[in-house]
Design a protein around this motif. Structure first.
Motif, short mmCIF file in Angstrom:
data_model
loop_
_atom_site.label_atom_id
_atom_site.label_comp_id
_atom_site.label_asym_id
_atom_site.label_seq_id
_atom_site.Cartn_x
_atom_site.Cartn_y
_atom_site.Cartn_z
N ASP A 69 2.45 2.64 3.03
CA ASP A 69 2.42 1.29 2.44
C ASP A 69 1.04 1.11 1.80
O ASP A 69 0.02 1.54 2.36
CB ASP A 69 2.62 0.24 3.54
CG ASP A 69 2.99 -1.13 3.00
OD1 ASP A 69 2.24 -1.66 2.15
OD2 ASP A 69 4.01 -1.69 3.43
N PRO A 70 0.96 0.45 0.64
CA PRO A 70 -0.36 0.17 0.05
C PRO A 70 -1.05 -1.03 0.69
O PRO A 70 -2.25 -1.20 0.56
CB PRO A 70 -0.04 -0.12 -1.43
CG PRO A 70 1.36 -0.63 -1.41
CD PRO A 70 2.05 0.10 -0.28
N TRP A 71 -0.27 -1.88 1.37
CA TRP A 71 -0.80 -3.12 1.95
C TRP A 71 -1.63 -3.89 0.93
O TRP A 71 -2.78 -4.28 1.18
CB TRP A 71 -1.61 -2.82 3.21
CG TRP A 71 -0.74 -2.48 4.38
CD1 TRP A 71 0.01 -3.35 5.13
CD2 TRP A 71 -0.49 -1.17 4.92
NE1 TRP A 71 0.71 -2.67 6.10
CE2 TRP A 71 0.42 -1.33 6.00
CE3 TRP A 71 -0.95 0.10 4.59
CZ2 TRP A 71 0.87 -0.26 6.76
CZ3 TRP A 71 -0.50 1.17 5.34
CH2 TRP A 71 0.40 0.99 6.41
N LEU A 72 -1.02 -4.11 -0.22
CA LEU A 72 -1.64 -4.85 -1.32
C LEU A 72 -0.67 -5.90 -1.84
O LEU A 72 0.55 -5.77 -1.64
CB LEU A 72 -2.03 -3.90 -2.46
CG LEU A 72 -3.16 -2.91 -2.19
CD1 LEU A 72 -3.29 -1.94 -3.35
CD2 LEU A 72 -4.48 -3.65 -1.95
N ARG A 119 -2.15 4.96 3.58
CA ARG A 119 -2.24 3.76 2.76
C ARG A 119 -2.27 4.14 1.28
O ARG A 119 -3.19 4.79 0.79
CB ARG A 119 -3.49 2.96 3.12
CG ARG A 119 -3.54 1.60 2.44
CD ARG A 119 -4.69 0.74 2.93
NE ARG A 119 -4.57 -0.59 2.38
CZ ARG A 119 -5.45 -1.57 2.61
NH1 ARG A 119 -6.51 -1.36 3.40
NH2 ARG A 119 -5.27 -2.76 2.05
N GLY A 120 -1.23 3.72 0.58
CA GLY A 120 -1.14 4.02 -0.83
C GLY A 120 0.28 3.80 -1.33
O GLY A 120 1.19 3.51 -0.55
N LEU A 121 0.49 3.93 -2.62
CA LEU A 121 1.81 3.78 -3.21
C LEU A 121 2.67 4.99 -2.87
O LEU A 121 2.18 6.13 -2.82
CB LEU A 121 1.70 3.63 -4.72
CG LEU A 121 0.95 2.40 -5.24
CD1 LEU A 121 0.75 2.49 -6.75
CD2 LEU A 121 1.68 1.12 -4.88
N SER A 122 3.95 4.74 -2.65
CA SER A 122 4.85 5.84 -2.31
C SER A 122 4.89 6.90 -3.41
O SER A 122 5.02 8.09 -3.13
CB SER A 122 6.25 5.31 -2.02
OG SER A 122 6.79 4.65 -3.16
N ASP A 140 11.91 0.46 2.59
CA ASP A 140 11.73 -0.99 2.47
C ASP A 140 10.45 -1.28 1.70
O ASP A 140 9.64 -2.12 2.09
CB ASP A 140 11.69 -1.64 3.86
CG ASP A 140 11.76 -3.16 3.79
OD1 ASP A 140 12.21 -3.69 2.76
OD2 ASP A 140 11.33 -3.81 4.77
N GLY A 141 10.28 -0.56 0.60
CA GLY A 141 9.07 -0.72 -0.21
C GLY A 141 9.31 -1.63 -1.40
O GLY A 141 9.93 -2.69 -1.28
N ASP A 142 8.85 -1.21 -2.55
CA ASP A 142 9.00 -1.98 -3.79
C ASP A 142 10.48 -2.14 -4.10
O ASP A 142 11.24 -1.16 -4.12
CB ASP A 142 8.29 -1.23 -4.92
CG ASP A 142 8.18 -2.05 -6.20
OD1 ASP A 142 8.93 -3.03 -6.36
OD2 ASP A 142 7.34 -1.70 -7.04
N HIS A 143 10.92 -3.37 -4.36
CA HIS A 143 12.34 -3.64 -4.60
C HIS A 143 12.76 -3.42 -6.05
O HIS A 143 13.95 -3.46 -6.35
CB HIS A 143 12.67 -5.08 -4.21
CG HIS A 143 12.46 -5.36 -2.76
ND1 HIS A 143 11.83 -6.50 -2.30
CD2 HIS A 143 12.77 -4.63 -1.65
CE1 HIS A 143 11.79 -6.47 -0.98
NE2 HIS A 143 12.34 -5.35 -0.57
#
Length: 227
Positions: A69-72, A119-122, A140-143
């Protein structure tokens, strides 16, 4: 204690989905006593704790979870203008409060379950993970359609043969609505489906349709077994 309240919206969607997530762990544990789960999108760690508690019940307290997850902040400018709750969530995430809540909450996993995170973009992380190395991949990341489809296609490579691929936010399957509607709105997060009186995440629905076709779905949680 774990904390998921306030403006962080630490538990999103219907909470009954966590019951079906636990059931998926029970199913996966039938063929592999010590599970390895990849979680794409963790937010404040509520789903991470669900996986861990299920492992405690069905895997003899053995297992590993890798959270990506980037947690951003991830809301569009249009979403931020329309919803004050999105503004609060974005602010808290931008201050790293969401990430620090994840670190706090995952301290409460049962002993014997190991949780790691990247931590970062998939799109930047998943290609570097070992293929066929996870018993289950949870998405369950970017929709948005392109990101969701990328995660699903990568999940096919990363899950072991016979492993489970599952995810969140499939309130409506493609067969239940107009594909032209999904295509026109695939970059958006969530909106009502005409004539159904239900919301959907069009990007997720379209990506699941293209990657897997019809899947088993329960209150928005979906799951399928990779051949």
């Amino acid at each position: 204690w774990p904390y998921f309240g306030g403006a962080t919206a630490g538990i999103q969607g219907e909470r009954v989905r966590h019951f079906f997530m636990s059931a998926a762990v029970s199913l996966a544990a039938q063929s592999s006593p010590g599970l390895s789960i990849l979680e794409i999108g963790s937010w404040t760690g509520s789903s991470t704790l669900t996986w861990a508690q299920a492992m405690d019940s069905y895997c003899r307290d053995q297992g590993k979870i890798l959270c990506v997850d980037p947690w951003l902040p991830y809301f569009s400018a249009e979403q931020l203008q329309q919803d004050a709750n999105y503004q609060l969530m974005a602010t808290l995430s931008g201050l790293d409060i969401t990430y620090n809540l994840f670190l706090h909450n995952t301290q409460f996993v049962p002993k014997g379950v190991k949780v790691d995170h990247m931590r970062g973009l998939s799109v930047d992380i998943l290609p570097y993970l070992k293929e066929a190395s996870f018993d289950m991949v949870y998405i369950d990341g970017d929709h948005a359609y392109e990101s969701a489809l990328f995660d699903m296609l990568m999940a096919k490579k990363l899950v072991k043969p016979g492993g489970l691929i599952c995810g969140d936010d499939l309130e409506v399957q493609a067969a239940e609505c107009d594909l032209a509607f999904l295509e026109a709105n695939k970059a958006l997060d969530i909106l009502p489906v005409p004539d159904l009186k239900r919301n959907c995440h069009p990007g997720v629905t379209l990506a699941v349709h293209e990657a897997f076709g019809d899947v088993s779905a329960y209150h928005g949680f979906w799951v399928m077994r990779e051949a």
